[in-house]
Write an enzyme that holds these catalytic residues in place. Sequence first.
Site, PDB file in Angstrom:
ATOM      1  N   ASP C  68       0.852  -1.186   0.000  1.00  0.00           N
ATOM      2  CA  ASP C  68       0.000   0.000   0.000  1.00  0.00           C
ATOM      3  C   ASP C  68       0.883   1.229   0.000  1.00  0.00           C
ATOM      4  OD1 ASP C  68       0.927   0.248   2.611  1.00  0.00           O
ATOM      5  OD2 ASP C  68      -0.996  -0.171   3.553  1.00  0.00           O
ATOM      6  N   ASP C 130      -9.240  -2.471  13.725  1.00  0.00           N
ATOM      7  CA  ASP C 130     -10.551  -2.589  13.063  1.00  0.00           C
ATOM      8  C   ASP C 130     -10.595  -3.831  12.155  1.00  0.00           C
ATOM      9  OD1 ASP C 130      -8.744  -1.756  11.147  1.00  0.00           O
ATOM     10  OD2 ASP C 130     -10.241  -0.626  10.013  1.00  0.00           O
ATOM     11  N   HIS C 132      -8.368  -4.475   9.751  1.00  0.00           N
ATOM     12  CA  HIS C 132      -7.852  -4.230   8.406  1.00  0.00           C
ATOM     13  C   HIS C 132      -6.503  -4.899   8.185  1.00  0.00           C
ATOM     14  CE1 HIS C 132      -5.499  -0.638   9.993  1.00  0.00           C
ATOM     15  NE2 HIS C 132      -4.624  -1.171   9.175  1.00  0.00           N
TER      16      HIS C 132
END
Lengths: 234, 234, 234, 234
Positions: C68, C130, C132
């Site tokens: 990313d 969360d 992710h």
Amino acid sequence: MKLIVTRDYETMSRVALNHVQAHMYTGDNRRVNLSITAGKTPERLYQLFVEEYKGKPYFDQVHFYNFDEIPRAGEAVGVTMNDLNRMFFKPAEVPEVRIHPLDTRNWKDYDKKLMEDGGLDMILMGLGTDGHFCGNLSGTVEHFGMETRLVTKEACPLSYFEREGSPDHYVTFGPKTVMNARHLILIINGSHKAEITKKALFGPVTPEVPASVFQLHPNYTVIMDEAAAALLDG
Amino acid sequence: MKLIVTRDYETMSRVALNHVQAHMYTGDNRRVNLSITAGKTPERLYQLFVEEYKGKPYFDQVHFYNFDEIPRAGEAVGVTMNDLNRMFFKPAEVPEVRIHPLDTRNWKDYDKKLMEDGGLDMILMGLGTDGHFCGNLSGTVEHFGMETRLVTKEACPLSYFEREGSPDHYVTFGPKTVMNARHLILIINGSHKAEITKKALFGPVTPEVPASVFQLHPNYTVIMDEAAAALLDG
Amino acid sequence: MKLIVTRDYETMSRVALNHVQAHMYTGDNRRVNLSITAGKTPERLYQLFVEEYKGKPYFDQVHFYNFDEIPRAGEAVGVTMNDLNRMFFKPAEVPEVRIHPLDTRNWKDYDKKLMEDGGLDMILMGLGTDGHFCGNLSGTVEHFGMETRLVTKEACPLSYFEREGSPDHYVTFGPKTVMNARHLILIINGSHKAEITKKALFGPVTPEVPASVFQLHPNYTVIMDEAAAALLDG
Amino acid sequence: MKLIVTRDYETMSRVALNHVQAHMYTGDNRRVNLSITAGKTPERLYQLFVEEYKGKPYFDQVHFYNFDEIPRAGEAVGVTMNDLNRMFFKPAEVPEVRIHPLDTRNWKDYDKKLMEDGGLDMILMGLGTDGHFCGNLSGTVEHFGMETRLVTKEACPLSYFEREGSPDHYVTFGPKTVMNARHLILIINGSHKAEITKKALFGPVTPEVPASVFQLHPNYTVIMDEAAAALLDG
């Protein structure tokens, strides 16, 4: 070692082709490097292979390497590539970019090239009545550590080279080059191969029977017809 | 062949252990069969290994096979298993059900057992100054096709057997048994191994230097310290 | 799924590094493609990794891909590559030719590039509170078939993007891109991750907990410390 | 994902069988665990398979697992095993010891059994017009993390269960069970499958099209005839 005995030459050819294709059937698109044999043994296999391969984009990641070559006087292409072109590459319309000829000009760097290309995933070979594989004739193998090399007429005991007009040298993968492939497949047919089959599969591992070295490979498959297997026990 | 040269014995031990563990780190729960070496070379490796292994349920699928054994008069356990018990199996608390001793009672069926258990995934070995691996001493290897076997005092050139009270035979995996494993790892340290290292890795493949046969394996990793690598080129 | 629970962060880092290296330890010279994570979780792992990697020619076949990237205003290099450069690529002296940055300029063709490069062999990832992984924040994953994509500020629930001067978009591998890698490794530490760890490993597979999709991968290893594993049964 | 488009049903059957056999062709004797489908799509494949398998000792390491079962009132064997027995197991003379039935009695422990047996190497499946695979009908899949389970008449939207005398439940591998296999093969033929083929291969990954989840598998091969592929681009 995995032994597969089939009823006849036709079945051997079909089963062997299935094995060759097994190495081309990746569930993803990873490059696959194969060496495939010229000669008489694979003739039927290639007839079937042409039909499977031609026009099939799903084999696009497969690359081909010939494992020996005998130059022909006055010809750009030697005996082996001429055979492979005729039996498979031309009728199957294999793109040139996926064919990597070994010949008398590039043999010195061929083991290095193979390594840089990612190594061989599989080699399909036949068995000579003297126990040879590729151009590793009995009598030319000093030891199994030999890499791709040039064999001269003087060093080679094969009568083939004694005929007039014959070449005075050829090139071949050495035993080490072959053993470093990830999978070996040997195809054998005919009763005239029965004796050497027994020696190669279950006899001592010796350079006099070059293919005996394959007994040492962790991924070795032998596909033969009943005639070739006639002298095996059990 | 993959060559890894490390600074010193400590680093060699650590890097080698990482390799051994790499074969134990499956992303699923598939059984893993390993053969690991006794002797002096892996001493530090096992010190580190005990800490990694002990009490770790995530290594439950790993099974261990010793690759040779020298009986000791009046003892139930031979030299090799005694070493492995002391250095690794006992302190690491490896459950007996995952240890599969080779000994003078079961060697005849051991190659068959290995095959039925799914074959060896990896073998970790040391290198003798005469080029031996496992109990394949130079002079005892007729050819590389030999399987697990019993070697008698008469056949064995090692001075070890000439001492009073020594055993008159031992058992060992043959070169073929080892070569049929899926991965080979060889660890070497010390300047006294430099000469044989060069021969074993780059010399002719010959039964006189038994470990030279590993040059033929498609998955062969050598981990050595700089002292052992001193005579290698480049 | 293979679960590995370690005593503490230090052990988790060491065991995780061993796993990363396991994918770099080929017995031959085949190319290896790895994606490795930025962030806080792998900090200690990279400290250890630098020492293992720097100046080691035996890792020459390993290529790195970041998964990313968050652009930084006025900077050529985004947040992720800046992190990876600082923690690993620069101190380990990884040659640029073996680093393949994903960024806001090339993301559209990145899945295709990965496929042409042979596909990813392994991805090392951390787990967000969360749920992710990579940039697949809970709330941004419509379904698990998403490939490498650009996520805009509007679509992204992360408070990070609400600060002044923050970028208004970032790029990330999608769940499909990650799942198509041959092996997944997830590292998790700390009690603040215990709840999400339980959900991600044993809860329903749902885009609301993006990492839950890894339960479906045939080669999935989770390495966590005891604190992160605290809420797991057994 | 690897897409293979063949001319017709006959070719699809032959190419698919080659793939199935590819997983049975190990160069050693390692155990291989396969799940194979009942139903109409594989009928021709099994006709060809019987001939390949019957009386061939070289397939002795292959084990078979059915992936779903519908009980039949008053019968010991359900619909799926009855189909597989008729089409393949009986005519091919597969030894019972290598057949591992899933049924309504043992489904609760089946995922555990698979893991203990070493996991599935390959699953061959067909595609339902509603996008289902195994017994994972559209409407019965809450999320992709479901394991082997029992589906009741009430939960199942298939009209099949609405006929008089029909069973009121069946068992099936869940999506997670399937995804954890090392390789997936999907076979599809006929124009009536063209629409769902497009959705399953290139549409969103959603439980409404259960087979869409296979897009996430790192080793996924689809073999279909031209009719089934008619709506795919390129």
